[in-house]
Design a protein around this motif. Structure first.
Motif, PDB file in Angstrom:
ATOM      1  N   PHE A 187      22.787  -5.373  20.181  1.00 18.35           N
ATOM      2  CA  PHE A 187      21.448  -5.718  19.689  1.00 18.35           C
ATOM      3  C   PHE A 187      20.740  -4.434  19.242  1.00 18.35           C
ATOM      4  O   PHE A 187      19.960  -3.833  19.971  1.00 18.35           O
ATOM      5  CB  PHE A 187      20.661  -6.438  20.784  1.00 18.35           C
ATOM      6  CG  PHE A 187      21.155  -7.831  21.066  1.00 18.35           C
ATOM      7  CD1 PHE A 187      20.393  -8.941  20.735  1.00 18.35           C
ATOM      8  CD2 PHE A 187      22.390  -8.043  21.646  1.00 18.35           C
ATOM      9  CE1 PHE A 187      20.852 -10.231  20.974  1.00 18.35           C
ATOM     10  CE2 PHE A 187      22.871  -9.322  21.907  1.00 18.35           C
ATOM     11  CZ  PHE A 187      22.097 -10.414  21.560  1.00 18.35           C
ATOM     12  N   ILE A 188      21.009  -4.051  17.999  1.00 13.56           N
ATOM     13  CA  ILE A 188      20.541  -2.765  17.493  1.00 13.56           C
ATOM     14  C   ILE A 188      19.237  -2.898  16.721  1.00 13.56           C
ATOM     15  O   ILE A 188      18.383  -2.021  16.755  1.00 13.56           O
ATOM     16  CB  ILE A 188      21.616  -2.142  16.569  1.00 13.56           C
ATOM     17  CG1 ILE A 188      22.933  -2.008  17.335  1.00 13.56           C
ATOM     18  CG2 ILE A 188      21.178  -0.787  16.047  1.00 13.56           C
ATOM     19  CD1 ILE A 188      24.103  -1.698  16.438  1.00 13.56           C
ATOM     20  N   THR A 189      19.082  -4.009  16.016  1.00 14.34           N
ATOM     21  CA  THR A 189      17.898  -4.228  15.181  1.00 14.34           C
ATOM     22  C   THR A 189      17.184  -5.502  15.629  1.00 14.34           C
ATOM     23  O   THR A 189      17.650  -6.215  16.510  1.00 14.34           O
ATOM     24  CB  THR A 189      18.301  -4.384  13.697  1.00 14.34           C
ATOM     25  OG1 THR A 189      18.983  -5.642  13.550  1.00 14.34           O
ATOM     26  CG2 THR A 189      19.224  -3.261  13.245  1.00 14.34           C
ATOM     27  N   ASN A 190      16.073  -5.799  14.958  1.00 10.38           N
ATOM     28  CA  ASN A 190      15.367  -7.049  15.255  1.00 10.38           C
ATOM     29  C   ASN A 190      15.918  -8.218  14.437  1.00 10.38           C
ATOM     30  O   ASN A 190      15.312  -9.285  14.377  1.00 10.38           O
ATOM     31  CB  ASN A 190      13.864  -6.889  15.004  1.00 10.38           C
ATOM     32  CG  ASN A 190      13.550  -6.549  13.547  1.00 10.38           C
ATOM     33  OD1 ASN A 190      14.445  -6.454  12.705  1.00 10.38           O
ATOM     34  ND2 ASN A 190      12.271  -6.350  13.265  1.00 10.38           N
ATOM     35  N   LEU A 191      17.073  -8.022  13.813  1.00 11.99           N
ATOM     36  CA  LEU A 191      17.691  -9.061  12.994  1.00 11.99           C
ATOM     37  C   LEU A 191      18.588  -9.998  13.801  1.00 11.99           C
ATOM     38  O   LEU A 191      19.080 -10.981  13.270  1.00 11.99           O
ATOM     39  CB  LEU A 191      18.544  -8.410  11.886  1.00 11.99           C
ATOM     40  CG  LEU A 191      17.797  -7.564  10.858  1.00 11.99           C
ATOM     41  CD1 LEU A 191      18.784  -6.862   9.936  1.00 11.99           C
ATOM     42  CD2 LEU A 191      16.823  -8.418  10.055  1.00 11.99           C
TER      43      LEU A 191
END
Length: 371
Positions: free
Chosen positions: A310-314
C-alpha cells in the motif's frame, strides 16, 4: 576482480511473479561483477531462458520435487552440488522446499545459503505434511533468511526470526520509470485491442487457486449486469486457465473477457486498464499491485495483501468475506475515466525502485562472498 556467480534455485523460469522479479534484479545488477545462474526443477524450456543465456547466465535442470520419488530428488541435488562446487552463494526461491537444495549445498561447504520467502500462506492440500516438515527444518540449513514482506518472513521463518541479524526484507521492486502513465500509450494499446470507450478491469497473475480467478469472474458478472460496456482483461497462463475459460463461457461473458496469455508488455497493458483488481487468497507482497500503482491506476485488492504493497492512495482493500456485489460496487466507482497521475516519486521514496534494491543485493553478495 573475479565475477561472483550466484546460483538461484527456482521452479522454472516462466513469466510468473517470482521469476519476473528475479529477471528485474538480473537485468539491473552489475553483471561485470555479479552473474546469476539458475537451477530449475523442470526440464522444459522456460519463458526467460533465452534472455538468461543472452545475459551470460547458465541454466541447470533437475527433476521436480515429488514426495513419491523423494530419494531420486535428493540424489539429483547431491549429484548437482558435488559437480558444481564453484558456487559460494546459493539463493533459493522455492519457499519451504528451499530446505532441500540448501541442505545439499551445506554438505559440500557452500558458505552462503539464502532462503527467500515470497509468499505468506499456502492452502491445505495433500502436500501440507511435506511442507510442515520442510518449514520446520529449513533454518537448520540457511545462513541467511530473506523475505519480500514482514508477513512473508514471519510465515516461513517465524516471528522471532524476523528480528534477527541474518534476516533481510528484500522489497519486490520494479523499474518504476517504465510504468509512468502515458496517455499516448494508453490510446495506442486500447486502439490495438479494440477497447475504445470500454470500462477495462484488469488482472495479472498465474491461473492457479491462489489468484482466485473464479471469484473475480463472478464479480465481473455483476459488473457486466450494471455496465454491459465492461471488459475483463486477464493476463497470464496456468493450470486453471481452461476452467476459467469455461466459467466465462457458462456465464455468457465470452465477448467481454479477454485472455491475453503471457505478455512481455505488462507496463503498457496497465496503461490501457481503468482499474486493477487483485482478489488473491494470499500473497507474499503482490508485486503487480505495486506495478499498477506505478501506472497511476486505481487498485481494488483483497485484505490478504501485505501492508507493504500500500504505497499510494490509489489502493483499496476489501475483505474476501464481502459479497461479490460489494466488490462490484467498489470497482464500479472507477467507471468514469479519472485523471491518472505520475506516482514515480512515491514509488521511489518508498524504496520500490529496482535500482535501490539492486544496490542492497550487490552489497550483500560482495560482503558475504569475501567472508
Amino acid at each position: 576482480m573475479e565475477t561472483i556467480r550466484v546460483l538461484n534455485v527456482v521452479t522454472k523460469m516462466d513469466a510468473a511473479g517470482i521469476e519476473t522479479l528475479l529477471m528485474n534484479f538480473y537485468r539491473n545488477i552489475d553483471r561485470t561483477k555479479i552473474q546469476f545462474d539458475f537451477l530449475t526443477h523442470r526440464s522444459e524450456k522456460g519463458f526467460y531462458d533465452d534472455e538468461i543465456l543472452g545475459l551470460g547466465g547458465k541454466i541447470f535442470h533437475i527433476p521436480p520435487i515429488n514426495p513419491l520419488k523423494h530419494k531420486e530428488y535428493l540424489s539429483a541435488l547431491d549429484e548437482f552440488f558435488n559437480n558444481h562446487k564453484e558456487y559460494k552463494i546459493v539463493h533459493s526461491h522455492i519457499n519451504t522446499y528451499s530446505m532441500y537444495p540448501l541442505r545439499a549445498a551445506m554438505k559440500v561447504g557452500v558458505p552462503v545459503r539464502i532462503a527467500h520467502s515470497h509468499i505468506s500462506n499456502v492452502p491445505l492440500d495433500l502436500k501440507t505434511p511435506f511442507r510442515i516438515y520442510t518449514k520446520k527444518n529449513l533454518k537448520k540449513y540457511s545462513t541467511n533468511n530473506f523475505a519480500c514482506s514482514e508477513m512473508a518472513g514471519k510465515w516461513l521463518f517465524g516471528s522471532e526470526a524476523v528480528g534477527r541479524e541474518n534476516f533481510k526484507k528484500i522489497i519486490n521492486s520494479i523499474d518504476a520509470s517504465k510504468y509512468i502513465y502515458d496517455e499516448e500509450t494508453r490510446s495506442r494499446i486500447r486502439s490495438q485491442m479494440g477497447l475504445e470507450g470500454k470500462f477495462v478491469i484488469g488482472h495479472i497473475g498465474r491461473f492457479n487457486k491462489q489468484k482466485n480467478h473464479k471469484f473475480l469472474i463472478d464479480v465481473f458478472k455483476e459488473i457486466y449486469k450494471i455496465n454491459p460496456n465492461s471488459i475483463l482483461m486477464l493476463v497470464g497462463e496456468g493450470e486453471l486457465q481452461s476452467s476459467s475459460i469455461k466459467d466465462v463461457e457458462d456465464l455468457g461473458l465470452k465477448e467481454n473477457v479477454i485472455f491475453t496469455g503471457v505478455r512481455s508488455d505488462i507496463h503498457e497493458l496497465l496503461q490501457a486498464m481503468d482499474v486493477f483488481v487483485f482478489p488473491s487468497l494470499y500473497e507474499g507482497l503482490g508485486i503487480v499491485a505495486v506495478e499498477a500503482q506505478a501506472a497511476g491506476l486505481h487498485c481494488v485488492v483483497s485484505d490478504t495483501i501485505p501492508k507493504e504493497a500500500f504505497i499510494t492512495n490509489l489502493i483499496k482493500s476489501i475483505s474476501l468475506k464481502s459479497s461479490v456485489m460489494s466488490w462490484a460496487g467498489e470497482i464500479l466507482k472507477y467507471n468514469n475515466h479519472y485523471k491518472r497521475s505520475n506516482t514515480y516519486n512515491q514509488i521511489f521514496s518508498n524504496d520500490y525502485d529496482i535500482k535501490k534494491t539492486v544496490l542492497l543485493l550487490e552489497d550483500f553478495y560482495f560482503k558475504n562472498s569475501k567472508e
